[in-house]
Design a protein around this motif. Sequence first.
Motif, PDB file in Angstrom:
ATOM      1  N   GLN A  84       0.810  -1.215   0.000  1.00  0.00           N
ATOM      2  CA  GLN A  84       0.000   0.000   0.000  1.00  0.00           C
ATOM      3  C   GLN A  84       0.846   1.270   0.000  1.00  0.00           C
ATOM      4  N   GLY A  85       2.160   1.110   0.020  1.00  0.00           N
ATOM      5  CA  GLY A  85       3.044   2.264   0.011  1.00  0.00           C
ATOM      6  C   GLY A  85       3.040   3.053   1.307  1.00  0.00           C
ATOM      7  N   VAL A  86       2.772   2.374   2.426  1.00  0.00           N
ATOM      8  CA  VAL A  86       2.706   3.052   3.715  1.00  0.00           C
ATOM      9  C   VAL A  86       4.111   3.348   4.239  1.00  0.00           C
ATOM     10  N   ARG A  87       4.364   4.592   4.623  1.00  0.00           N
ATOM     11  CA  ARG A  87       5.600   4.971   5.296  1.00  0.00           C
ATOM     12  C   ARG A  87       5.319   4.966   6.789  1.00  0.00           C
ATOM     13  N   LEU A  88       5.905   4.033   7.491  1.00  0.00           N
ATOM     14  CA  LEU A  88       5.634   3.881   8.917  1.00  0.00           C
ATOM     15  C   LEU A  88       6.533   4.802   9.731  1.00  0.00           C
ATOM     16  N   ASP A  89       5.917   5.559  10.643  1.00  0.00           N
ATOM     17  CA  ASP A  89       6.649   6.496  11.492  1.00  0.00           C
ATOM     18  C   ASP A  89       6.634   6.098  12.964  1.00  0.00           C
ATOM     19  N   ILE A  90       5.590   5.381  13.372  1.00  0.00           N
ATOM     20  CA  ILE A  90       5.388   5.060  14.783  1.00  0.00           C
ATOM     21  C   ILE A  90       4.939   3.604  14.901  1.00  0.00           C
ATOM     22  N   LEU A  91       5.522   2.892  15.849  1.00  0.00           N
ATOM     23  CA  LEU A  91       5.047   1.549  16.199  1.00  0.00           C
ATOM     24  C   LEU A  91       4.784   1.517  17.694  1.00  0.00           C
ATOM     25  N   VAL A  92       3.604   1.064  18.072  1.00  0.00           N
ATOM     26  CA  VAL A  92       3.284   0.817  19.470  1.00  0.00           C
ATOM     27  C   VAL A  92       3.070  -0.675  19.637  1.00  0.00           C
ATOM     28  N   ASN A  93       4.027  -1.325  20.267  1.00  0.00           N
ATOM     29  CA  ASN A  93       3.913  -2.760  20.583  1.00  0.00           C
ATOM     30  C   ASN A  93       3.089  -2.895  21.862  1.00  0.00           C
ATOM     31  N   ASN A  94       1.846  -3.267  21.704  1.00  0.00           N
ATOM     32  CA  ASN A  94       0.952  -3.332  22.862  1.00  0.00           C
ATOM     33  C   ASN A  94       0.318  -4.707  23.061  1.00  0.00           C
ATOM     34  N   ALA A  95       0.193  -5.491  21.998  1.00  0.00           N
ATOM     35  CA  ALA A  95      -0.425  -6.815  22.128  1.00  0.00           C
ATOM     36  C   ALA A  95       0.347  -7.652  23.139  1.00  0.00           C
ATOM     37  N   ALA A  96      -0.364  -8.445  23.916  1.00  0.00           N
ATOM     38  CA  ALA A  96       0.292  -9.257  24.949  1.00  0.00           C
ATOM     39  C   ALA A  96      -0.486 -10.537  25.180  1.00  0.00           C
ATOM     40  N   ALA A  97       0.196 -11.503  25.786  1.00  0.00           N
ATOM     41  CA  ALA A  97      -0.441 -12.776  26.136  1.00  0.00           C
ATOM     42  C   ALA A  97      -0.127 -13.103  27.591  1.00  0.00           C
ATOM     43  N   ASN A  98      -1.124 -13.595  28.289  1.00  0.00           N
ATOM     44  CA  ASN A  98      -0.960 -14.051  29.672  1.00  0.00           C
ATOM     45  C   ASN A  98      -1.948 -15.187  29.909  1.00  0.00           C
ATOM     46  N   PRO A  99      -1.693 -16.357  29.272  1.00  0.00           N
ATOM     47  CA  PRO A  99      -2.689 -17.422  29.263  1.00  0.00           C
ATOM     48  C   PRO A  99      -2.769 -18.252  30.534  1.00  0.00           C
ATOM     49  N   TYR A 100      -1.856 -18.011  31.484  1.00  0.00           N
ATOM     50  CA  TYR A 100      -1.799 -18.891  32.654  1.00  0.00           C
ATOM     51  C   TYR A 100      -1.626 -18.082  33.927  1.00  0.00           C
ATOM     52  N   HIS A 101      -2.426 -18.427  34.938  1.00  0.00           N
ATOM     53  CA  HIS A 101      -2.285 -17.857  36.280  1.00  0.00           C
ATOM     54  C   HIS A 101      -2.074 -19.019  37.243  1.00  0.00           C
ATOM     55  N   GLY A 102      -0.965 -18.977  37.956  1.00  0.00           N
ATOM     56  CA  GLY A 102      -0.699 -20.044  38.906  1.00  0.00           C
ATOM     57  C   GLY A 102       0.797 -20.254  39.078  1.00  0.00           C
ATOM     58  N   PRO A 103       1.176 -21.268  39.856  1.00  0.00           N
ATOM     59  CA  PRO A 103       2.591 -21.542  40.116  1.00  0.00           C
ATOM     60  C   PRO A 103       3.331 -21.929  38.842  1.00  0.00           C
TER      61      PRO A 103
END
Length: 253
Positions: A84-103
């Motif tokens: 698409q010819g996009v010139r990227l100026d900013i990246l915000v890495n925000n996606a995250a995973a936390n599939p487990y709670h426990g020991p």
Amino acid sequence: MIPSLFDLTGKTALVTGASRGIGASTAQLLAQCGAEVIVSSRRQDACQEVADSITAGGGRARALAAHIGEIGAIDALFGELDSQGVRLDILVNNAAANPYHGPMLDMQLGAYDKTVEVNIRGYFYMTQQAARRMREHGGAIVNVASVNGRRAAPGQGVYSFSKAAILSMTEAWARELAPAGIRVNAVLPGLTDTKFASALTQNPDTMKQLLRTIPLGRAAQPGEIAPLILFLCSPAASYVTGAGFVADGGYLA
């Protein structure tokens, strides 16, 4: 009128995990400050809803789904931007995973792999691909980490050390990319009222214990984290790189 220090007119920003929570609030705020925003998350329909809300408010946005835990999906995302010819100026890495709670002693390797694939490998590969496209003109990258990266939370051991890795990764990328005019910083949110944190925020007993540790006595709203991300993306932070900024209601104080 947007103050010039926060004016992102003419800039294009890619925000991951932007279909809800901190990511959606960030996408909306960057658009309000003039950026064209690429709204990305796993589900195209959810991304489109956020993009539509931005355009309905007079901003510019498009939706491009991608799962940053999958290398092929990241390649496809950047391939589409290139086509698409996009010139990227900013990246915000925000996606995250936390599939487990426990020991950690009881954690299955599948859950471990998912956490690391998104929170560490995903952030690394997204940054690598974005930086390769920014190095001719500079840019800004913001990694959303967590206060857990500095103080591991009970039952969230792997998530916590994955966030610590993001802080170290931020510093490493900042040093390497500074000569190209690319700034890399991190934001460390504390407890925030999002669907991602609902296992905590929707449990009254857990919340009662957590709020005792937060001097402001409440969880943040996503819209209270987004302005810090905006600052780091903007000309106001032109001399800021390799830093981590806490927004935690005093939790780490």
